[in-house]
Each structure stands twice: as C-alpha cells, then as structure tokens.
Design a protein around this motif. Structure first.
Motif, PDB file in Angstrom:
ATOM      1  N   HIS A  22       0.878  -1.167   0.000  1.00 44.59           N
ATOM      2  CA  HIS A  22       0.000   0.000   0.000  1.00 44.59           C
ATOM      3  C   HIS A  22       0.913   1.214   0.000  1.00 44.59           C
ATOM      4  CE1 HIS A  22      -3.610  -2.347   0.773  1.00 44.59           C
ATOM      5  NE2 HIS A  22      -2.900  -3.034   1.658  1.00 44.59           N
ATOM      6  N   VAL A  23       0.713   2.117  -0.958  1.00 41.98           N
ATOM      7  CA  VAL A  23       1.573   3.293  -1.094  1.00 41.98           C
ATOM      8  C   VAL A  23       0.700   4.538  -1.138  1.00 41.98           C
ATOM      9  CG1 VAL A  23       3.308   4.422  -2.525  1.00 41.98           C
ATOM     10  CG2 VAL A  23       3.300   1.936  -2.341  1.00 41.98           C
ATOM     11  N   GLU A  24       1.123   5.543  -0.376  1.00 36.06           N
ATOM     12  CA  GLU A  24       0.408   6.814  -0.325  1.00 36.06           C
ATOM     13  C   GLU A  24       1.419   7.947  -0.491  1.00 36.06           C
ATOM     14  OE1 GLU A  24      -1.602   9.303   3.278  1.00 36.06           O
ATOM     15  OE2 GLU A  24      -2.077   7.173   3.179  1.00 36.06           O
ATOM     16  N   LYS A  31       4.628   7.070   1.689  1.00 33.68           N
ATOM     17  CA  LYS A  31       4.349   6.197   2.825  1.00 33.68           C
ATOM     18  C   LYS A  31       4.065   4.802   2.276  1.00 33.68           C
ATOM     19  CE  LYS A  31       2.434   9.980   5.480  1.00 33.68           C
ATOM     20  NZ  LYS A  31       1.286  10.490   6.251  1.00 33.68           N
ATOM     21  N   ILE A  32       4.876   3.841   2.717  1.00 33.08           N
ATOM     22  CA  ILE A  32       4.803   2.479   2.184  1.00 33.08           C
ATOM     23  C   ILE A  32       4.486   1.509   3.312  1.00 33.08           C
ATOM     24  CG2 ILE A  32       6.076   0.656   1.002  1.00 33.08           C
ATOM     25  CD1 ILE A  32       7.988   2.979   0.017  1.00 33.08           C
ATOM     26  N   LYS A  33       3.491   0.657   3.074  1.00 41.65           N
ATOM     27  CA  LYS A  33       3.179  -0.427   4.007  1.00 41.65           C
ATOM     28  C   LYS A  33       3.329  -1.728   3.237  1.00 41.65           C
ATOM     29  CE  LYS A  33      -0.614  -2.453   6.668  1.00 41.65           C
ATOM     30  NZ  LYS A  33      -2.039  -2.335   7.006  1.00 41.65           N
ATOM     31  N   GLN A  35       2.990  -5.911   3.804  1.00 48.16           N
ATOM     32  CA  GLN A  35       2.479  -6.923   4.724  1.00 48.16           C
ATOM     33  C   GLN A  35       2.360  -8.260   4.005  1.00 48.16           C
ATOM     34  OE1 GLN A  35      -1.216  -5.900   6.599  1.00 48.16           O
ATOM     35  NE2 GLN A  35      -1.527  -7.936   7.429  1.00 48.16           N
ATOM     36  N   GLU A  38      -2.039 -10.440   4.093  1.00 52.04           N
ATOM     37  CA  GLU A  38      -3.136  -9.504   4.352  1.00 52.04           C
ATOM     38  C   GLU A  38      -4.497 -10.141   4.065  1.00 52.04           C
ATOM     39  OE1 GLU A  38      -3.263  -5.045   3.466  1.00 52.04           O
ATOM     40  OE2 GLU A  38      -4.433  -5.926   1.832  1.00 52.04           O
ATOM     41  N   MET A  86       4.408  -7.341   9.089  1.00 49.19           N
ATOM     42  CA  MET A  86       3.959  -6.097   8.484  1.00 49.19           C
ATOM     43  C   MET A  86       4.945  -5.003   8.864  1.00 49.19           C
ATOM     44  SD  MET A  86       2.347  -2.932   8.911  1.00 49.19           S
ATOM     45  CE  MET A  86       1.797  -2.975  10.582  1.00 49.19           C
ATOM     46  N   GLU A  88       6.149  -0.661   7.944  1.00 57.93           N
ATOM     47  CA  GLU A  88       5.833   0.621   7.323  1.00 57.93           C
ATOM     48  C   GLU A  88       7.106   1.448   7.252  1.00 57.93           C
ATOM     49  OE1 GLU A  88       1.297   1.697   8.330  1.00 57.93           O
ATOM     50  OE2 GLU A  88       2.646   1.775  10.064  1.00 57.93           O
ATOM     51  N   GLU A  90       8.504   5.459   5.606  1.00 60.27           N
ATOM     52  CA  GLU A  90       8.247   6.703   4.891  1.00 60.27           C
ATOM     53  C   GLU A  90       9.558   7.178   4.302  1.00 60.27           C
ATOM     54  OE1 GLU A  90       6.441   9.660   7.352  1.00 60.27           O
ATOM     55  OE2 GLU A  90       4.667   8.439   7.744  1.00 60.27           O
TER      56      GLU A  90
END
Length: 117
Positions: A22-24, A31-33, A35, A38, A86, A88, A90
């Motif tokens: 998941h990237v924002e 911001k990278i998550k 996992q 999932e 998981m 995260e 940044e």
C-alpha cells in the motif's frame, strides 16, 4: 541457477506469501506499508514464518532500485501470541517510480511484489 530465478510471485489475494503493498503520496513523502498475509493470513509460528521483508524504491528514469527498508523478524512470539509480518516506511521524495517488496518464508522461499508509486 541464478538467485533471481528462485523468486516467486502471484496474486496476493490467492497466495499468502506475496507481500501486499500500500503506497500513499503526500507532502513530499512516500508512505509504504508492506504486509505478508493480508488477505490470507500467513502462519507466523516458530516452525513456519516470514523471516524478513525488504522494501525498495526505483525512481522513474533510474537504472536501479534503492533499498529503503530492511526488517528482520527474529522474534515471532510463543504460545498463543505471534507477531504479524507487516512493516511501514516513509521516504522523502518528489519523484514517481516503482515500489518493490521482497519477503522470505523459512519454508516456501522468496516472494516479491511491486506497485507504481
């Protein structure tokens, strides 16, 4: 055989070993998550676990990806309490590019996934 020939990939909705990304983008940050498990939970037990996850970013126009995170899961828990694989991270960047995650299961080997960022 080359190491790269052993890296596996699949649809993360059907395969619990593929790292989900998941990237924002916001305010010069990416911001990278990442996992594993999932959609289908991975059994993170002492006998069967994700040992590590690495995260890379390849800026648009760059020849090589840059490692931006390396996470070792050296403790997995015990009895009924187990960690979830998981992480995260940044990173500061205004650039677009591709985010990669590579994970290692002690039984099923290397897995990767990537998304545009």
């Amino acid at each position: 055989m080359k190491l790269t020939e052993t890296v596996q990939t699949a649809d993360w909705k059907a395969e619990k070993h593929v790292p989900v990304l998941h990237v924002e983008k916001a305010d010069g940050l990416l911001k990278i998550k990442a996992q594993v498990g999932e959609e289908i939970e991975h059994p993170n037990t002492l006998e069967h676990h994700i040992a590590w996850i690495k995260v890379f970013f390849k800026p648009e126009g760059s020849k090589f990806p840059i490692e931006v995170g390396s996470y070792n899961f050296s403790a997995h828990g015990e009895e009924e309490i187990f960690s979830k694989p998981m992480v995260e991270v940044e990173i500061k960047t205004e650039k677009s590019g591709e985010v990669y995650a590579l994970s290692y299961c002690n039984i099923h080997g290397l897995w990767e996934n990537s998304v545009e960022a």
